[in-house]
Structure formats: C-alpha cells, structure tokens
Motif scaffolding. Structure first.
Motif, PDB file in Angstrom:
ATOM      1  N   PHE A 171      -3.885  13.435  24.982  1.00  0.00           N
ATOM      2  CA  PHE A 171      -3.693  13.699  23.616  1.00  0.00           C
ATOM      3  C   PHE A 171      -4.953  13.161  22.424  1.00  0.00           C
ATOM      4  O   PHE A 171      -5.703  14.236  21.973  1.00  0.00           O
ATOM      5  CB  PHE A 171      -2.433  13.388  22.981  1.00  0.00           C
ATOM      6  N   LEU A 172      -5.406  12.018  22.665  1.00  0.00           N
ATOM      7  CA  LEU A 172      -6.232  11.587  21.856  1.00  0.00           C
ATOM      8  C   LEU A 172      -7.645  12.088  22.291  1.00  0.00           C
ATOM      9  O   LEU A 172      -8.736  12.418  21.278  1.00  0.00           O
ATOM     10  CB  LEU A 172      -6.287   9.869  22.129  1.00  0.00           C
ATOM     11  N   ALA A 223      -1.116  18.346  19.961  1.00  0.00           N
ATOM     12  CA  ALA A 223      -0.294  18.105  20.982  1.00  0.00           C
ATOM     13  C   ALA A 223       0.217  19.689  21.729  1.00  0.00           C
ATOM     14  O   ALA A 223       0.480  19.485  22.826  1.00  0.00           O
ATOM     15  CB  ALA A 223       1.053  17.756  20.079  1.00  0.00           C
ATOM     16  N   ILE A 243      -0.772  10.409  26.372  1.00  0.00           N
ATOM     17  CA  ILE A 243      -1.275   9.804  25.224  1.00  0.00           C
ATOM     18  C   ILE A 243      -2.753   9.662  25.186  1.00  0.00           C
ATOM     19  O   ILE A 243      -3.391  10.077  24.167  1.00  0.00           O
ATOM     20  CB  ILE A 243      -0.646   8.286  24.753  1.00  0.00           C
ATOM     21  N   THR A 295      -2.296  19.684  24.492  1.00  0.00           N
ATOM     22  CA  THR A 295      -1.930  18.754  25.629  1.00  0.00           C
ATOM     23  C   THR A 295      -0.657  19.233  26.396  1.00  0.00           C
ATOM     24  O   THR A 295      -0.634  19.031  27.589  1.00  0.00           O
ATOM     25  CB  THR A 295      -1.562  17.294  25.000  1.00  0.00           C
ATOM     26  N   LEU A 340       3.072   8.745  30.687  1.00  0.00           N
ATOM     27  CA  LEU A 340       3.324   8.411  29.441  1.00  0.00           C
ATOM     28  C   LEU A 340       1.833   8.135  28.893  1.00  0.00           C
ATOM     29  O   LEU A 340       1.419   8.397  27.895  1.00  0.00           O
ATOM     30  CB  LEU A 340       4.080   7.422  29.194  1.00  0.00           C
TER      31      LEU A 340
END
Length: 131
Positions: free
Chosen positions: A87-88, A102, A84, A105, A80
C-alpha cells in the motif's frame, strides 16, 4: 476433516524456508519482484487506467522483500506487513490518494493470489504428466 488436515500440512510445507546460497536468494528475489511488478501493473491499469509499466517495477520489490525476509514468521504476519508495504509503495510510486491506493492494493493482492494459484496448479498438473 481429512481435507482440513491436508490443507494444514500443505501450509506448513509452504512456509518452511529452505537452505540456499546467495545466488538462489538473489534469483528468487528477482523472480518474485517481476511477478509482483506484473501483478501490480495489472492492478494499476485496472484501477487507474493507462499507466507506465516502469512504475510497477518500483512496487514489485517491496512485497518480494517482505516475502523473503518474513518467511519464518506466521503467514498472517507476512501478509499483513506485505499488504501495508505494498500500500505504501503504491501510494508513493503512483501518487494517489489513500482510498485509491487501498483499492489498487486490494486488486493487486487478488491478482497475485489468482496468478499464483494458476502457476501452482499448472506445475502440479505438469508434474503428473507421463514422461
């Protein structure tokens, strides 16, 4: 049912951290960064088209650092936080909208899993070869 037990035993073995010195830690971080940079470049080329490889070198260290820093936590937490962070990093480095970031990713995660499985099974197969 024995198959599920063997999967559980394999998962426990994989997330158990091993001791090592600073050189081992740095070497692992560099190799993981290169693996994640390679798969990030493949994902970005698949989704965005022709992009410079140098941008992927800035994406790779983020999931590599998460993998090393969170190895003592449950696998779901590591995945998780890694997704994240990935993605960033992709949004920042490639300067894309959230939906495109997204998608890159998701493709990056899929390519990483596929490449990791290929390498894992190649190592397992080669370890059974006669000497």
């Amino acid at each position: 049912m024995s198959f599920l037990r063997s999967i559980d035993a394999l998962a426990v073995q994989q997330v158990t951290p091993t001791a090592g010195g600073p050189l081992a830690l740095v070497g692992t971080f560099v190799l993981l960064s290169l693996l994640f940079a390679l798969t990030a470049h493949v994902a970005a080329r698949y989704v965005l088209g022709d992009v410079p490889y140098s941008r992927a070198l800035f994406v790779g260290p983020v999931p590599a650092a998460v993998t090393l820093l969170l190895q003592q936590y449950p696998t779901w937490a590591m995945i998780l936080v890694g997704v994240i962070g990935d993605f960033l990093a992709i949004r920042f480095v490639y300067r894309v909208r959230a939906a495109v970031g997204a998608l890159v990713t998701v493709v990056h995660y899929a390519v990483t899993v596929i490449l990791s499985l290929i390498v894992f099974f190649l190592i397992v197969t080669l370890s059974t070869a006669p000497l």
